[in-house]
Design a protein around this motif. Structure first.
Motif, mmCIF file in Angstrom:
data_model
loop_
_atom_site.group_PDB
_atom_site.id
_atom_site.type_symbol
_atom_site.label_atom_id
_atom_site.label_comp_id
_atom_site.label_asym_id
_atom_site.label_seq_id
_atom_site.Cartn_x
_atom_site.Cartn_y
_atom_site.Cartn_z
ATOM 1 N N PHE A 41 41.630 16.899 29.551
ATOM 2 C CA PHE A 41 41.358 18.025 30.447
ATOM 3 C C PHE A 41 42.431 19.107 30.305
ATOM 4 N N THR A 42 43.662 18.691 30.104
ATOM 5 C CA THR A 42 44.729 19.689 29.980
ATOM 6 C C THR A 42 44.509 20.574 28.756
ATOM 7 N N ASP A 43 43.965 19.972 27.657
ATOM 8 C CA ASP A 43 43.676 20.781 26.469
ATOM 9 C C ASP A 43 42.491 21.708 26.701
ATOM 10 N N LEU A 44 41.657 21.359 27.661
ATOM 11 C CA LEU A 44 40.510 22.215 27.982
ATOM 12 C C LEU A 44 40.891 23.298 28.998
ATOM 13 N N TYR A 46 42.275 22.697 32.091
ATOM 14 C CA TYR A 46 42.134 22.285 33.487
ATOM 15 C C TYR A 46 43.360 21.517 33.957
ATOM 16 N N ASP A 47 43.986 22.031 34.994
ATOM 17 C CA ASP A 47 45.140 21.345 35.567
ATOM 18 C C ASP A 47 44.663 20.374 36.655
ATOM 19 N N VAL A 74 42.155 9.202 34.831
ATOM 20 C CA VAL A 74 41.205 10.088 34.152
ATOM 21 C C VAL A 74 41.948 11.125 33.314
ATOM 22 N N GLU A 75 41.672 11.084 32.005
ATOM 23 C CA GLU A 75 42.296 12.084 31.146
ATOM 24 C C GLU A 75 41.284 12.979 30.462
ATOM 25 N N THR A 76 40.078 12.417 30.263
ATOM 26 C CA THR A 76 39.063 13.152 29.495
ATOM 27 C C THR A 76 37.750 13.191 30.270
ATOM 28 N N PRO A 77 36.836 14.081 29.886
ATOM 29 C CA PRO A 77 35.508 14.081 30.509
ATOM 30 C C PRO A 77 34.830 12.714 30.409
ATOM 31 N N ARG A 78 35.012 11.996 29.298
ATOM 32 C CA ARG A 78 34.395 10.667 29.189
ATOM 33 C C ARG A 78 34.930 9.739 30.280
ATOM 34 N N ASP A 79 36.241 9.772 30.520
ATOM 35 C CA ASP A 79 36.837 8.958 31.593
ATOM 36 C C ASP A 79 36.216 9.315 32.943
ATOM 37 N N ASP B 59 33.627 49.547 43.296
ATOM 38 C CA ASP B 59 33.540 49.664 41.828
ATOM 39 C C ASP B 59 34.557 48.776 41.126
ATOM 40 N N PHE B 60 34.780 47.599 41.667
ATOM 41 C CA PHE B 60 35.666 46.649 40.996
ATOM 42 C C PHE B 60 34.868 45.389 40.739
ATOM 43 N N ASP B 61 34.599 45.107 39.471
ATOM 44 C CA ASP B 61 33.877 43.898 39.103
ATOM 45 C C ASP B 61 34.903 42.866 38.651
ATOM 46 N N PRO B 62 35.183 41.873 39.498
ATOM 47 C CA PRO B 62 36.250 40.913 39.164
ATOM 48 C C PRO B 62 36.013 40.235 37.816
ATOM 49 N N GLY B 63 34.746 39.930 37.504
ATOM 50 C CA GLY B 63 34.450 39.233 36.254
ATOM 51 C C GLY B 63 34.848 40.044 35.024
ATOM 52 N N GLU B 64 34.947 41.346 35.202
ATOM 53 C CA GLU B 64 35.299 42.211 34.083
ATOM 54 C C GLU B 64 36.812 42.198 33.827
ATOM 55 N N HIS B 65 37.589 41.916 34.858
ATOM 56 C CA HIS B 65 39.046 42.064 34.748
ATOM 57 C C HIS B 65 39.823 40.769 34.904
ATOM 58 N N ILE B 66 39.208 39.756 35.505
ATOM 59 C CA ILE B 66 39.953 38.544 35.845
ATOM 60 C C ILE B 66 39.389 37.374 35.039
ATOM 61 N N PRO B 67 40.258 36.579 34.394
ATOM 62 C CA PRO B 67 39.775 35.427 33.623
ATOM 63 C C PRO B 67 38.970 34.460 34.490
ATOM 64 N N SER B 68 37.975 33.864 33.877
ATOM 65 C CA SER B 68 37.082 32.945 34.584
ATOM 66 C C SER B 68 37.831 31.824 35.302
ATOM 67 N N ARG B 69 38.902 31.320 34.688
ATOM 68 C CA ARG B 69 39.663 30.230 35.315
ATOM 69 C C ARG B 69 40.299 30.671 36.628
ATOM 70 N N LEU B 70 40.559 31.989 36.757
ATOM 71 C CA LEU B 70 41.230 32.464 37.967
ATOM 72 C C LEU B 70 40.247 32.864 39.071
ATOM 73 N N LEU B 71 38.981 33.039 38.720
ATOM 74 C CA LEU B 71 38.038 33.510 39.743
ATOM 75 C C LEU B 71 37.875 32.543 40.915
ATOM 76 N N PRO B 72 37.670 31.230 40.666
ATOM 77 C CA PRO B 72 37.456 30.351 41.826
ATOM 78 C C PRO B 72 38.715 30.156 42.676
ATOM 79 N N GLN B 73 39.865 30.551 42.175
ATOM 80 C CA GLN B 73 41.102 30.242 42.900
ATOM 81 C C GLN B 73 41.793 31.481 43.456
ATOM 82 N N THR B 74 41.117 32.644 43.445
ATOM 83 C CA THR B 74 41.802 33.854 43.898
ATOM 84 C C THR B 74 41.052 34.584 44.998
ATOM 85 N N ASP B 75 41.808 35.041 45.968
ATOM 86 C CA ASP B 75 41.323 35.953 46.980
ATOM 87 C C ASP B 75 41.096 37.328 46.334
ATOM 88 N N HIS B 76 40.251 38.110 46.945
ATOM 89 C CA HIS B 76 39.997 39.484 46.489
ATOM 90 C C HIS B 76 41.313 40.257 46.285
#
Lengths: 91, 411
Positions: A41-44, A46-47, A74-79, B59-76
């Motif tokens: 997961f870390t390589d993907l 995901y922390d 759990v280290e991987t999606p398979r796990d 006129d701020f589209d978060p998906g355009e400026h913020i990485p997907s990994r950060l979207l679920p974890q960030t306030d506006h």
């Protein structure tokens, strides 16, 4: 919210990637549709918090109880799929 | 080195997120054109609340400026912070990867935190139960979260901090950043993008009694005017790259100017009304002394501009005491954004640097003249062209916080 049927359905890798995407996003350098089953997961990208969020989402969407210590081994999606599907089978 | 032998800190990058313009130049063009971002609230159903207007970033589209990994974890607000911090760093052309690993840090200010995110998760908790609360609630609501997310995103591992001094924080963060540079940090990404335009955030602010309940966008926030009737809240602010002047010169960076002076004071409560503004006078005088600048050498003042009659009077009295009646042009471009909490003074400082650059003082919108009892030369109607060398920015936070900063254009 899940209906009664999904509670007894096995979680597929597609289900898992879909939940990972919506609960924790997807790193730009990673293709979750690729062969990820045995990637760490870390390589993907995901922390531990991303995994915690993913597991919480699985737990409530699929109506299974997953204890807090489920992530210890759990280290991987398979796990993760193995742990979740064991819990689903036992439910 | 300046005369005191201290390290000089110059601004080499600016990034802006504002209700009337996303990005520095879009904001600056809107401000000079007198375009306001204050409008009826759209973020939530405001019909049950006494506040109907807000300076919302649209006129701020978060998906355009913020990485997907950060979207679920960030306030506006964190997303807006990341946007402005990105722009400032890009604008500076500074590559943090070329610095010492601890050579650059982050200094922000926040008045509340990621309250829109927090409100949603609290609603999940009450209505559905703990299993429905996001794991990211653990930090997404937190007032220090913007420092953390900006630091992680750009790998800035130097000394980092968050100050909570309400609206004075926008300057206190920059003063804090300058302190780190004087201690040896090469550069700081500093400032504030703030605001919590959700019922949870505004409930706390409404208790101040300072909010405007007006419904006309061009009449609701009128700092220093006879008809001033309170504040309109907004969201946004600015990030600046503050850099050791020697480092900036060595890499051939463009400098907007030096953060030459800064001071903060605190008013004990309660302040008798005949002494209101004395703490602000001390902050201004100390900032001027810190900059080695005499009052007559200040070319423009960006006012705190509360829009509340007694607070406006205290500020104009303070400015009159330091500069003499009408002794310096005073302006409040925040009349076009609403009050951005801690973000407001950072945006004012960025605006001051743009004013120095272009020789134009943006005007105070919707105010035709200062009301009686305000002995100030308020810039109204349209921007005023002037050769500007030094600007003073003033900020006050609820609870007795005063801050002042002086920026000086490079010669």
């Amino acid at each position: 919210m899940s209906d009664a049927n999904t509670a007894v359905t096995e979680l597929s890798v597609e289900d898992l990637t879909s939940i990972m995407r919506s609960s924790a996003g997807e790193d730009e350098s990673v293709d979750l549709d690729g062969d990820i089953l045995d990637s760490a997961f870390t390589d993907l990208g995901y922390d531990s918090l991303a995994l915690l969020e993913t597991v919480a989402r699985i737990s409530r969407d699929h109506g299974v109880e997953l204890g807090d210590d489920v992530l210890d081994d759990v280290e991987t999606p398979r796990d993760l799929l193995a742990v979740v599907n064991r819990a689903i089978a036992a439910a | 080195m300046s005369a005191g032998g201290t390290v000089q800190a110059v601004v080499t990058g600016v990034g802006v997120a504002a209700p009337n313009g996303m990005g520095t130049e879009a904001y600056w063009a809107a401000t000079l054109a007198g375009r306001s971002g204050i409008a009826p609230t759209t973020r939530y159903d405001a019909s049950g609340y006494p506040l109907r207007l807000a300076g919302e970033v649209r006129d701020f589209d978060p998906g355009e400026h913020i990485p997907s990994r950060l979207l679920p974890q960030t306030d506006h607000g964190t997303r807006l912070s990341l946007y402005a911090a990105d722009e400032a760093l890009r604008d500076s052309a500074l590559d943090p990867g070329r610095l010492d690993p601890y050579g650059m840090g982050v200094a922000t200010a926040s008045s509340m935190g990621g309250f829109e995110f927090g409100q949603r998760e609290l609603q999940n908790l009450w209505s559905k139960g703990g299993r429905f609360v996001s794991a990211y609630q653990s930090f997404a609501w937190f007032y220090a979260v913007n420092t953390g997310q900006v630091s992680i995103r750009h790998g800035l591992r130097g000394s980092s901090s968050t100050v909570v001094t309400d609206a004075a924080g926008g300057l206190d963060a920059l003063g804090n950043a300058r302190r780190q540079i004087r201690k040896g940090t090469t550069a700081m990404l500093a400032g504030s993008v703030d605001g919590a335009l959700c019922p949870l955030g505004l409930a706390g602010q409404l208790s101040s009694g300072a909010m405007s309940t007006g419904s006309r966008a061009d009449r609701a926030f009128l700092p220093f005017a006879d008809g001033a009737g309170g504040q309109v809240p907004g969201e946004g602010g600015a990030f600046l790259v503050l850099e050791d002047a020697v480092s900036a010169r060595r890499r051939g960076a463009r400098s907007y100017g030096e953060l030459a002076g800064y001071a903060a004071t605190f008013d004990p409560a309660p302040v008798p009304s005949d002494q209101a503004g004395e703490g602000l006078v001390r902050a201004i005088r100390r900032a001027l002394r810190d900059a080695g600048t005499a009052p007559e050498d200040v070319d423009v003042v960006f006012a705190d501009a509360a829009g509340v009659p007694e607070l406006d009077r205290a500020e104009s009295r303070a400015l009159g005491e330091v500069f003499g009646p009408g002794g310096v042009p005073v302006t409040a471009p925040k009349s076009m954004t609403g009050r951005l909490f801690a973000g407001g003074a950072s945006l004012d400082l960025a605006t001051a640097l743009l004013a120095l650059r272009d020789g134009a003082i943006p005007h105070t919108a919707n105010v035709s003249r200062p009301g009686p009892g305000h002995p100030i030369d308020l810039v109204t109607g349209e921007p005023r062209e002037a050769d500007l060398r030094r600007a003073l920015v003033v900020a006050r936070g609820r609870g007795g916080f005063n801050a002042a900063a002086v920026v000086r254009r490079d010669t």
